[in-house]
Structures are given as structure tokens and as C-alpha cells.
Design a protein around this motif. Structure first.
Motif, PDB file in Angstrom:
ATOM      1  N   ALA A   1      -0.180   7.845  13.271  1.00 50.21           N
ATOM      2  CA  ALA A   1       0.629   6.794  13.483  1.00 50.21           C
ATOM      3  C   ALA A   1       1.024   6.764  15.000  1.00 50.21           C
ATOM      4  O   ALA A   1       1.256   5.780  15.552  1.00 50.21           O
ATOM      5  CB  ALA A   1       1.876   7.506  12.718  1.00 50.21           C
TER       6      ALA A   1
ATOM      7  N   GLY B   1       0.551   3.376  17.339  1.00 48.10           N
ATOM      8  CA  GLY B   1       2.044   2.999  17.762  1.00 48.10           C
ATOM      9  C   GLY B   1       1.487   2.645  19.380  1.00 48.10           C
ATOM     10  O   GLY B   1       2.546   1.916  19.836  1.00 48.10           O
TER      11      GLY B   1
ATOM     12  N   VAL C   1       5.584   0.453  14.214  1.00 42.12           N
ATOM     13  CA  VAL C   1       4.999   1.317  13.043  1.00 42.12           C
ATOM     14  C   VAL C   1       6.040   1.888  12.286  1.00 42.12           C
ATOM     15  O   VAL C   1       6.848   2.530  12.868  1.00 42.12           O
ATOM     16  CB  VAL C   1       4.037   2.209  13.454  1.00 42.12           C
ATOM     17  CG1 VAL C   1       3.431   3.161  12.416  1.00 42.12           C
ATOM     18  CG2 VAL C   1       2.977   1.992  14.477  1.00 42.12           C
TER      19      VAL C   1
ATOM     20  N   ILE D   1       7.858   3.857  16.737  1.00 46.77           N
ATOM     21  CA  ILE D   1       7.316   4.347  15.489  1.00 46.77           C
ATOM     22  C   ILE D   1       8.676   4.880  14.575  1.00 46.77           C
ATOM     23  O   ILE D   1       9.384   5.910  15.353  1.00 46.77           O
ATOM     24  CB  ILE D   1       6.407   5.758  15.698  1.00 46.77           C
ATOM     25  CG1 ILE D   1       5.005   5.087  16.388  1.00 46.77           C
ATOM     26  CG2 ILE D   1       5.934   6.060  14.398  1.00 46.77           C
ATOM     27  CD1 ILE D   1       4.106   6.067  17.118  1.00 46.77           C
TER      28      ILE D   1
END
Length: 213
Positions: A91, A95, A101, A126
Motif C-alpha cells: 500500500a 501510495g 489507496v 492511504i
């Protein structure tokens, strides 16, 4: 030192595999993997070894993580949905390229730890939620890319309405012969075109939130 040397060695291995996406490699370099692995595995952070993390979960090796992300083909401006936050490393890399995200994880322990890492790295785009992500995420509009890190036993056609037209998802799929294959599903109209990428070792997708971990 581990960080610089580990990343340099990883880039050489990835080039040999044909992974040369500069945006992706830059995002990888800016996301220190040693901050995402348990301290006792710091020396393996950039290796191809699978690394165990809390709640019986694991981080795929650095090579596999990069290969998967290269197939996801995230671009600036994209909205990305990730099913299975784990340590938060993928992630964090996504990101640095995408606009937003949204990452879903069953285990509260992993959600809390990943959120602390995002805050420490200043990654504000994120969002991590403790949720059962086995059927994706409804009510948040559509996504340009979806990444799933646990294996489906059948083609997940229900994700088609969560992707923009021309959008794609990368997910592990358990084939008839019990092998697990990473596949890319691209939405064309109301159907998916499937492309088999490479075999992977993955856990089956589990539904429901884990209450106690």
C-alpha cells in the motif's frame, strides 16, 4: 546500509526479470522495507524470502512484491483498492504513485501497525480499514486498479462493477489442478479478460473480520 545495499541488489535481480518501471522502482526505493518487517528479519527485508508477520500472515519476498506491482501498472491519478493490507508495504509503495489507496485488512493488529507506519512516512493518501474484503468494497465508487493478496477459488466476477471501464485487478486464482496462479483481469464492457501471469504461493481468501487479533 541494509536499505541501500539491499535495494541495489534487488534492482539488479528485477532488471534480469524485466521489471524496469522507473516510477515503481523509485517508489520502492522511497519506502524503506526494513520498517515493515519484524526487527529480527531486517537483514532479509530485500531478499526473495517470504517473511512471517503477526496474525499468521506473511509478507511476500521483495522480488515477488515488485513483480506483482509491475503487473498492476499503477499510474498517477489512479484510485486503488487493496484487499489484504498485511504489513502495509505494498500500500505504501502504491501510495507514492497513485492518487488514493484504500486498503482493507481483517486483523486489527495489522491495521494498527500499518497505520503507524503510514503516519511515520507521512503517507496521507492511504486509508486503511478493518473490514472483510472478500467481496471487495461497495459504496466507494469505482477503482482504476484492485490488488488482492489472498487466493480466490473461482473467477471473482463480482468485482467487475467496482472497476472503471478498462480498469484491471491482479489477484491469485486457484486453478483446477490446485496450483495458484497470479492473474490480471481487465474489464472490457461488463466482462473480464483474463491473463495468467506467474505461479505464486498464496493462502486462500478468508471472509469475515477476525475479532480478537
Amino acid at each position: 546500509m541494509i536499505e541501500k545495499e539491499g535495494f541495489a541488489a534487488l534492482v539488479l535481480r528485477l532488471r534480469a526479470e524485466g521489471v524496469t518501471d522507473l516510477d515503481l522502482l523509485t517508489a520502492f526505493e522511497q519506502t524503506p522495507r526494513t520498517q515493515f518487517v519484524p526487527p529480527q528479519f531486517a537483514s532479509d527485508a530485500y531478499s526473495s524470502r517470504t517473511i512471517p508477520i503477526d496474525c499468521g500472515s506473511f509478507m511476500e519476498g521483495a522480488d515477488l512484491a515488485a513483480k506483482i506491482l509491475s503487473k498492476l501498472q499503477v499510474r498517477p491519478g489512479h484510485r486503488v483498492l487493496e484487499i489484504g493490507t498485511g504489513s502495509g508495504f505494498t500500500a505504501a509503495v502504491i501510495g507514492r504513485i497513485a492518487e488514493r489507496v484504500l486498503s482493507l485488512e481483517r486483523y486489527r493488529t495489522l491495521v494498527t501497525a500499518a497505520q503507524i507506519r503510514m503516519d511515520a512516512l507521512g503517507l496521507r493518501n492511504i486509508i486503511i480499514r478493518q473490514m472483510d474484503g472478500s467481496s471487495g468494497l461497495h459504496g466507494e465508487g469505482t477503482f482504476d486498479r484492485i490488488l488482492v493478496t489472498a487466493a480466490f477459488s473461482a473467477m471473482p466476477r463480482f468485482y467487475a462493477d467496482q472497476l472503471v471501464s478498462g480498469g484491471s485487478m491482479v489477484a491469485p486464482l486457484i486453478l483446477e489442478d490446485e496450483r495458484c496462479m497470479m492473474v490480471r483481469l481487465t474489464k472490457t464492457g461488463s466482462r473480464f479478460e483474463r491473463e495468467d501471469l506467474f505461479p505464486v504461493p498464496y493462502l486462500p481468501l478468508a471472509s469475515h473480520i477476525a475479532q480478537h487479533l
